[in-house]
Design an enzyme around this catalytic site. Structure first.
Site, PDB file in Angstrom:
ATOM      1  N   ALA A 128      -4.610   8.121 -27.347  1.00  0.00           N
ATOM      2  CA  ALA A 128      -4.829   8.207 -25.906  1.00  0.00           C
ATOM      3  C   ALA A 128      -6.036   9.062 -25.537  1.00  0.00           C
ATOM      4  O   ALA A 128      -6.263   9.330 -24.360  1.00  0.00           O
ATOM      5  CB  ALA A 128      -3.578   8.765 -25.226  1.00  0.00           C
ATOM      6  N   GLY A 129      -6.795   9.527 -26.528  1.00  0.00           N
ATOM      7  CA  GLY A 129      -7.985  10.318 -26.230  1.00  0.00           C
ATOM      8  C   GLY A 129      -7.722  11.791 -26.017  1.00  0.00           C
ATOM      9  O   GLY A 129      -8.592  12.511 -25.533  1.00  0.00           O
ATOM     10  N   LEU A 130      -6.531  12.269 -26.405  1.00  0.00           N
ATOM     11  CA  LEU A 130      -6.167  13.668 -26.166  1.00  0.00           C
ATOM     12  C   LEU A 130      -6.109  14.487 -27.450  1.00  0.00           C
ATOM     13  O   LEU A 130      -5.546  15.580 -27.469  1.00  0.00           O
ATOM     14  CB  LEU A 130      -4.823  13.735 -25.441  1.00  0.00           C
ATOM     15  N   SER A 173      -4.341  13.185 -33.223  1.00  0.00           N
ATOM     16  CA  SER A 173      -4.469  13.196 -34.686  1.00  0.00           C
ATOM     17  C   SER A 173      -5.055  14.510 -35.183  1.00  0.00           C
ATOM     18  O   SER A 173      -4.622  15.048 -36.211  1.00  0.00           O
ATOM     19  CB  SER A 173      -5.328  12.017 -35.170  1.00  0.00           C
ATOM     20  N   ASP A 232     -12.733  17.362 -31.890  1.00  0.00           N
ATOM     21  CA  ASP A 232     -11.275  17.470 -31.715  1.00  0.00           C
ATOM     22  C   ASP A 232     -10.664  18.585 -32.567  1.00  0.00           C
ATOM     23  O   ASP A 232      -9.927  19.427 -32.033  1.00  0.00           O
ATOM     24  CB  ASP A 232     -10.609  16.132 -32.002  1.00  0.00           C
ATOM     25  N   ALA A 263      -4.863  17.499 -33.668  1.00  0.00           N
ATOM     26  CA  ALA A 263      -3.876  18.566 -33.487  1.00  0.00           C
ATOM     27  C   ALA A 263      -2.801  18.507 -34.566  1.00  0.00           C
ATOM     28  O   ALA A 263      -2.393  19.538 -35.110  1.00  0.00           O
ATOM     29  CB  ALA A 263      -3.254  18.470 -32.100  1.00  0.00           C
ATOM     30  N   PRO A 309       0.329  12.369 -26.401  1.00  0.00           N
ATOM     31  CA  PRO A 309       0.316  10.908 -26.529  1.00  0.00           C
ATOM     32  C   PRO A 309      -0.604  10.457 -27.669  1.00  0.00           C
ATOM     33  O   PRO A 309      -1.682  11.027 -27.880  1.00  0.00           O
ATOM     34  CB  PRO A 309      -0.218  10.438 -25.171  1.00  0.00           C
TER      35      PRO A 309
END
Length: 306
Positions: A92-94, A97, A140, A99, A89
């Site tokens: 969404a904090g996952l 961007s 991240d 990845a 998503p």
């Protein structure tokens, strides 16, 4: 054509405070971004995704250009096209961007025959994050490259930790889109206005991370759940929660979650919930009833970008 994939992430404890030099616990998850790089006729670098505009992908374009130029590659009479497909998503904090950036960097590197060290991929991923978010911690792209579960601290050596028992996590997407950069600036303003109080909050966040690491290594999921709840309280205190996130967080706890919290920058995006073995389905149903846009039963993946 060359292909690469990179995982998304959840932060178990320590988001926001990690920007100020505190440790954070982060894990790679089985939601992933895929990138496909190929040569095209005519000059230029083009990045495409069916989910966002080419303009929104400009930071990735710029980092790929930097990679090509830094390696002295000569693209005579040909250009590059990178196509992206991701089930992470967005906003969404996952780690979507990061990845996408990492997968794109690796795909282009494979196509051009570059042998990049993991640290080089992380550094390029951080540059893309700087363009997108302004002041990223670097957590991240680091977890997307390395995979597994890490203790991350800016300027420090990453530490890999191995859970003593499986960790059952549920992700609920609030459906609210937000900007990580905006949330980071909001916390920065709070820290500037109330430095002494924020320093105490940082100390508390550090202790929560320390206790959470111990719980993970010892397999004490009950204690880990308490640490997630405490961390959520800190995130609420610094102003990155809202009524929808609180509703989801408490819906998970009321359905039996050992702990639940915002994951990522907050202001929208996702919450995570820690479930006892075999109790995930009840929590998933409760989160759907509470208005989550999407709910995922996820697992931690040991393999990072490849």
């Amino acid at each position: 054509m060359a292909e690469a994939t990179a995982p998304g992430k959840v932060i178990l404890c320590g988001e926001h405070f990690v920007v100020y030099g505190e440790p954070a616990i982060v894990a790679a998850i089985d939601l992933k971004a895929h990138a496909y790089a190929s040569f095209t006729d005519g000059p230029g670098i083009h990045v495409y995704s069916s989910r966002v505009s080419e303009n929104a992908l400009k930071p990735i374009h710029d980092v790929i250009k930097l990679l090509v130029e830094s390696k002295g590659a000569k693209l005579i009479d040909k250009g590059l096209t990178v196509s992206i497909n991701s089930n992470i998503p967005i906003s969404a904090g996952l780690g979507s961007s990061a990845a996408v950036s990492v997968a794109s960097i690796l795909a282009v590197s494979k196509l051009l025959g570059f042998k990049l060290k993991k640290s080089e991929v992380v550094a390029l991923g951080v540059k893309a994050e700087e363009i997108i978010h302004g002041r990223p911690s670097g957590v991240d792209p680091t977890i997307s490259v390395y995979g597994g579960m890490l203790v991350f601290k800016i300027g420090g050596r990453i530490r890999r930790i191995k859970p003593a028992r499986p960790i059952e996590l549920i992700i609920a997407d609030s459906g609210l889109k937000r900007s990580t950069g905006v949330m980071v600036r909001k916390v920065s303003e709070l820290a500037s206005k109330h430095p002494a109080i924020f320093l105490r909050l940082r100390s508390t966040a550090r202790m929560i991370v320390r206790e959470a690491i111990e719980a993970i290594i010892e397999g004490d999921v009950e204690k880990l759940g308490v640490m997630l709840n405490l961390n959520h309280g800190l995130l609420s205190a610094i102003g990155v929660s809202n009524t929808r996130l609180e509703k989801l967080t408490y819906a998970a706890r009321e359905a039996g979650a050992l702990g639940s919290k915002i994951t990522g920058a907050g202001g929208g995006g996702c919450i995570i919930a820690l479930a006892r073995p075999g109790e995930s389905d009840r929590i998933v149903s409760s989160l759907i009833d509470a208005g989550a846009e999407a709910v995922y039963k996820t697992r931690i993946v040991e393999v990072g970008a490849r």
